[in-house]
Motif scaffolding. Structure first.
Motif, PDB file in Angstrom:
ATOM      1  N   GLY A 193      45.706  41.912  30.122  1.00 46.83           N
ATOM      2  CA  GLY A 193      46.365  41.744  31.529  1.00 46.83           C
ATOM      3  C   GLY A 193      45.287  41.852  32.773  1.00 46.83           C
ATOM      4  O   GLY A 193      45.565  42.142  33.963  1.00 46.83           O
ATOM      5  N   VAL A 194      44.034  41.718  32.472  1.00 46.21           N
ATOM      6  CA  VAL A 194      43.043  41.886  33.617  1.00 46.21           C
ATOM      7  C   VAL A 194      42.160  40.414  33.474  1.00 46.21           C
ATOM      8  O   VAL A 194      41.923  39.790  32.567  1.00 46.21           O
ATOM      9  CB  VAL A 194      41.849  42.862  33.253  1.00 46.21           C
ATOM     10  CG1 VAL A 194      40.777  42.836  34.143  1.00 46.21           C
ATOM     11  CG2 VAL A 194      42.478  44.199  33.139  1.00 46.21           C
ATOM     12  N   ASP A 195      42.276  39.748  34.980  1.00 46.43           N
ATOM     13  CA  ASP A 195      41.444  38.491  35.093  1.00 46.43           C
ATOM     14  C   ASP A 195      40.026  38.949  35.037  1.00 46.43           C
ATOM     15  O   ASP A 195      39.324  39.332  36.322  1.00 46.43           O
ATOM     16  CB  ASP A 195      41.852  37.966  36.278  1.00 46.43           C
ATOM     17  CG  ASP A 195      41.497  36.608  36.667  1.00 46.43           C
ATOM     18  OD1 ASP A 195      40.785  36.127  35.774  1.00 46.43           O
ATOM     19  OD2 ASP A 195      41.769  35.904  37.728  1.00 46.43           O
ATOM     20  N   ILE A 196      39.295  38.477  34.142  1.00 45.04           N
ATOM     21  CA  ILE A 196      37.751  38.439  33.995  1.00 45.04           C
ATOM     22  C   ILE A 196      37.130  37.768  35.006  1.00 45.04           C
ATOM     23  O   ILE A 196      36.011  37.987  35.393  1.00 45.04           O
ATOM     24  CB  ILE A 196      37.381  38.159  32.554  1.00 45.04           C
ATOM     25  CG1 ILE A 196      38.230  39.163  31.677  1.00 45.04           C
ATOM     26  CG2 ILE A 196      35.956  38.287  32.611  1.00 45.04           C
ATOM     27  CD1 ILE A 196      37.606  40.480  31.551  1.00 45.04           C
ATOM     28  N   VAL A 197      37.712  36.747  35.435  1.00 44.92           N
ATOM     29  CA  VAL A 197      37.029  35.893  36.591  1.00 44.92           C
ATOM     30  C   VAL A 197      36.603  36.747  37.747  1.00 44.92           C
ATOM     31  O   VAL A 197      35.681  36.364  38.567  1.00 44.92           O
ATOM     32  CB  VAL A 197      37.829  34.483  36.760  1.00 44.92           C
ATOM     33  CG1 VAL A 197      37.013  33.645  37.857  1.00 44.92           C
ATOM     34  CG2 VAL A 197      37.908  33.721  35.579  1.00 44.92           C
ATOM     35  N   LYS A 198      37.795  37.591  38.137  1.00 45.52           N
ATOM     36  CA  LYS A 198      37.481  38.328  39.304  1.00 45.52           C
ATOM     37  C   LYS A 198      36.432  39.178  39.251  1.00 45.52           C
ATOM     38  O   LYS A 198      35.855  39.784  40.334  1.00 45.52           O
ATOM     39  CB  LYS A 198      38.892  39.108  39.463  1.00 45.52           C
ATOM     40  CG  LYS A 198      40.161  38.297  39.942  1.00 45.52           C
ATOM     41  CD  LYS A 198      41.164  39.152  40.244  1.00 45.52           C
ATOM     42  CE  LYS A 198      42.502  38.556  40.762  1.00 45.52           C
ATOM     43  NZ  LYS A 198      43.664  39.217  41.088  1.00 45.52           N
ATOM     44  N   PHE A 199      35.831  39.428  38.210  1.00 43.54           N
ATOM     45  CA  PHE A 199      34.732  40.647  37.824  1.00 43.54           C
ATOM     46  C   PHE A 199      33.309  39.749  38.017  1.00 43.54           C
ATOM     47  O   PHE A 199      32.328  40.425  38.265  1.00 43.54           O
ATOM     48  CB  PHE A 199      34.631  41.235  36.638  1.00 43.54           C
ATOM     49  CG  PHE A 199      35.746  42.331  36.542  1.00 43.54           C
ATOM     50  CD1 PHE A 199      35.424  43.519  36.961  1.00 43.54           C
ATOM     51  CD2 PHE A 199      37.222  42.020  36.320  1.00 43.54           C
ATOM     52  CE1 PHE A 199      36.359  44.535  36.925  1.00 43.54           C
ATOM     53  CE2 PHE A 199      38.172  43.019  36.119  1.00 43.54           C
ATOM     54  CZ  PHE A 199      37.799  44.401  36.836  1.00 43.54           C
ATOM     55  N   ILE A 200      33.479  38.518  37.993  1.00 47.42           N
ATOM     56  CA  ILE A 200      32.125  37.498  37.937  1.00 47.42           C
ATOM     57  C   ILE A 200      31.262  37.928  39.391  1.00 47.42           C
ATOM     58  O   ILE A 200      30.075  38.197  39.432  1.00 47.42           O
ATOM     59  CB  ILE A 200      32.399  36.063  37.869  1.00 47.42           C
ATOM     60  CG1 ILE A 200      33.010  35.835  36.337  1.00 47.42           C
ATOM     61  CG2 ILE A 200      31.261  35.467  38.103  1.00 47.42           C
ATOM     62  CD1 ILE A 200      33.199  34.608  35.989  1.00 47.42           C
TER      63      ILE A 200
END
Length: 270
Positions: A193-200
């Motif tokens: 449920g967490v968009d990893i791309v937003k953490f890039i």
């Protein structure tokens, strides 16, 4: 026999004097020549008209120096543990950089608050270094001056190298990474449920901290040595030197606003 006794006790004739006198004179000339050569040698190597004056003066103790490097992980030169430089407390100076990296996940007041933490660190370290300089100055008439010089020097260095320069660089990195991902139309990468791309962008910002700190510190060191530090210590020599100092510190002060403006322009692209 009388003749033999007379010949043993009579005064030597003048013909015996020249060899003896020549030997004495030659020996005296050798000694005198050696003495002159030794004196000339000592004069050539060690003569100093101020030597007796300098040697008679007591040797002054070396004035304690205080580094203004904020992010320096090396121990203090005197072996004393500096709570603001040699302990984890020094990481307060990185608060604004971390805040810039996590800007996408913080409330509106989050990033300004991180700058507040960094500013508190800067002020506490500045007071500490100014106090040490004041106490370390043996000349009572120079205590206030020495403390003020180190205080202003430390404050200027810290604000530039610990707060505004790195913060503006990290914001540019984060915004540039965000725009690059948007323009590349990178799809979402959902993990639980967490968009990893937003953490890039945040990861990019955090990683870049390691690479910008030392170059920034070195640049500010050089800039300060040719401007503020030089002026505070009365080392400015002539109009040309003053012009270089003003131009240098002016460029240092102008860079962060320019980078913040650039970061805002980059963000608008997305």
């Amino acid at each position: 026999q009388a003749a033999w006794i007379t010949s043993r006790t009579r005064t030597p004739t003048p013909s015996h004097h020249p060899p003896t006198m020549f030997a004495v004179r030659a020996s005296s000339s050798i000694v005198a020549g050696a003495a002159l050569r030794q004196r000339a040698s000592l004069s050539a190597k060690k003569f100093n008209p101020l030597a007796s004056y300098v040697s008679a003066r007591p040797v002054a103790k070396q004035r304690a120096s205080f580094s203004v490097k904020a992010n320096n992980a090396e121990p203090s030169a005197d072996g004393e543990v500096d709570i603001w430089r040699d302990t984890p407390v020094r990481y307060m100076g990185y608060a604004n950089e971390v805040g810039e990296a996590f800007a996408a996940f913080l409330p509106g007041w989050g990033v300004p608050a991180s700058y507040g933490v960094a500013a508190v660190y800067v002020m506490l370290d500045t007071v500490d270094k100014g106090s040490k300089a004041y106490k370390g100055e043996e000349d009572e008439s120079q205590k206030v001056k020495r403390g003020a010089i180190v205080t202003l020097d430390t404050l200027t260095w810290q604000l530039l190298a610990s707060v505004f320069w790195p913060g503006s660089f990290i914001r540019c990195v984060v915004n540039a990474t965000t725009v690059a991902l948007a323009l590349a139309h990178v799809p979402e990468l959902d993990v639980n449920g967490v968009d990893i791309v937003k953490f890039i962008p945040t990861i990019a910002g955090l990683v870049s901290i390691r690479f910008v700190v030392k170059p920034i510190d070195s640049t500010i060191d050089y800039a300060m040595s040719t401007s503020v530090t030089k002026a505070l210590n009365g080392k400015i020599e002539g109009p040309a030197d003053a012009g270089i100092a003003l131009a240098t510190i002016g460029a240092c002060l102008a860079l962060p606003p320019a980078l913040f403006t650039l970061a805002a322009a980059i963000k608008e692209i997305a």
